[in-house]
Design an enzyme around this catalytic site. Sequence first.
Site, short mmCIF file in Angstrom:
data_model
loop_
_atom_site.label_atom_id
_atom_site.label_comp_id
_atom_site.label_asym_id
_atom_site.label_seq_id
_atom_site.Cartn_x
_atom_site.Cartn_y
_atom_site.Cartn_z
CG ASP A 198 -1.85 1.17 1.21
OD1 ASP A 198 -1.45 2.27 0.77
OD2 ASP A 198 -3.01 1.00 1.61
CG HIS A 199 1.64 4.19 -3.24
ND1 HIS A 199 0.40 3.90 -3.73
CD2 HIS A 199 1.78 5.53 -3.37
CE1 HIS A 199 -0.19 5.01 -4.14
NE2 HIS A 199 0.63 6.02 -3.93
CE LYS A 203 1.40 8.85 -1.05
NZ LYS A 203 1.86 9.58 -2.21
CG ASP A 256 -8.15 3.66 -7.27
OD1 ASP A 256 -7.23 2.83 -7.45
OD2 ASP A 256 -8.05 4.86 -7.55
CG HIS A 261 -4.06 4.50 -0.95
ND1 HIS A 261 -3.17 3.46 -0.90
CD2 HIS A 261 -4.19 4.81 -2.27
CE1 HIS A 261 -2.79 3.16 -2.14
NE2 HIS A 261 -3.40 3.96 -2.97
C1 BG6 Z 1 -3.23 4.55 -6.55
C2 BG6 Z 1 -4.57 4.62 -7.22
O1 BG6 Z 1 -3.19 3.50 -5.63
O2 BG6 Z 1 -2.99 5.77 -5.86
C3 BG6 Z 1 -4.65 5.81 -8.15
O3 BG6 Z 1 -4.80 3.42 -7.95
C4 BG6 Z 1 -4.29 7.08 -7.42
O4 BG6 Z 1 -5.96 5.93 -8.72
C5 BG6 Z 1 -2.96 6.91 -6.69
O5 BG6 Z 1 -4.19 8.13 -8.38
C6 BG6 Z 1 -2.68 8.11 -5.82
O6 BG6 Z 1 -1.37 8.01 -5.33
P1 BG6 Z 1 -0.52 9.31 -4.95
O7 BG6 Z 1 0.73 8.77 -4.38
O8 BG6 Z 1 -0.36 10.10 -6.20
O9 BG6 Z 1 -1.37 10.03 -3.95
#
Ligand code: BG6
Length: 506
Positions: A198-199, A203, A256, A261
């Site tokens: 979960d990127h 952060k 999504d 997130h």
């Molecule tokens: C991704 C989603 O996980 O996160 C995208 O699939 C979204 O739809 C993105 O745009 C947002 O990531 P960040 O790091 O730009 O906030």
Amino acid sequence: MTATEHQQQTNPLEEGLLLRRTPDPCALVIFGASGDLTHKKLMPALYALMLRRLLPARFAIVGVARTDGDDDAFRSDMKDAVQKHARDVFRKDVWDELAQNMHYVATDFADDGGENKLQDLLTKLDKERDLGENRVYYLAVPPAAFPTIVDELGKRRSASGWTRLIVEKPFGHDLESARELNTMLREHFEENEIFRIDHYLGKETVQNMNALRFANGIFEPIWNRQFIDHVQITVAESIGIEGRSGYYESAGAIRDIFQNHLLQLLALTAMEPPVDFTAESVRNEKVKVLKALHTPGPKSVVRGQYGRGYVEGEEVVAYREEQGVAPDSMTETFVAAKLYVDNWRWADTPFYVRMGKRLARRETTIAIQFKRAPHPPFGEVASEGLRPNVLLVHVQPDEGVSLAIGAKVPGQGMTIRTVHMDFLYGGAFRTSLPEAYERLILDTLLGDGTLFTRADEVEEQWLLVDSIVAAWQRDRPSFPNYAAGTWGPPSAEDLLQRDGRSWRRN
Ligand code: BG6
């Protein structure tokens, strides 16, 4: 020496980065090497790690995809990607060092023997570079491809080295598919070998939530229902679906962003202090929060879909007009909800959350709104400009933390107004923040799963999403219901107004 290099060498606050352990020698195998994620995120992250000397000295990157190609073509494609997407200046010497460790295998695991080519190369690299048969496999492919790849990798596990598997989102489509995926992964891998991405957890500012709460003595005593009126979490994007209609049509904002997130941000905000910062302790605490979330009633969830409008001065099309989207699509591009964490600390404290595409601006924030001072003795007129204290965590952009406090306006008399005490990352540390993928790749190489989601966490997240989505089957909102470039449908405002509150605007 470039400005960035100079800063890296002279800024003592960056020392933390240099104190990390170096990972064991290993091969990183990226499935989906010709895809967007590899170009935009993974390769730039690997370049950034190389530049900072955080990769192991004996290391190999193996790109795997079905597209024809060879090492040279792969290296040149990845060089373009790094030049275009990396956060650092491009340095030829750094790139050359990285590139000489890069290889490409064109193969399809679905074909009989498709995996042999990869195994042959890995065996050769092990011999040449003494990689200890250590492997990280990165599944940057659509989920439909997971079973075949995982099955083959599982069968060919090396007896001597370690093996780790990074799994990209989406992790399932609902609880049932997520459970199936977990079962399938665990047939071949132990839980501590599985790194579910979960990127947002990678952060800096999200990790700073832990620093803010647990490195400071002053917040924790008031971090509860007695002092906090409510919490607002916003994940707003100004971009649309960026050509990803195939995925987004069946995902929508709830799968999504909300399922992963957003719920992770909420869990980090609400969790109890972990006893230590190990993967198990942190994840145990997050799971408790997710379990304590109960299904919001239909009136507590709002869905939206954007129509045409203006974003940052440019006219943009409606969601239903995006390429690949059905003209009568009922996919939501916005969700707002009022959630409750049913436990001792948070009982009756609303967590208002909202997320969406094509909103007024890009902003991810966590706002902790404290209760009003019980009896400001200044009179109504004097304190007209005074709002309750808010601790605002700016996840992005303008990364930092700000505290809204009441202060006396200079001059005669006693007029009070809200002002902000700000900590900005850029100003305090004078260094650019690492990208989430840098941290996550490095942590996987080091075998640290703290910033990855565990099987039970993902399943709890789906449990909540499934119950929200089930209620949606019963009604059909009239879409589109918000213009691109606004803050979502009017019903999202009503959600808070009914409680005598409003979404914060800045
Ligand atoms: C991704 C989603 O996980 O996160 C995208 O699939 C979204 O739809 C993105 O745009 C947002 O990531 P960040 O790091 O730009 O906030």
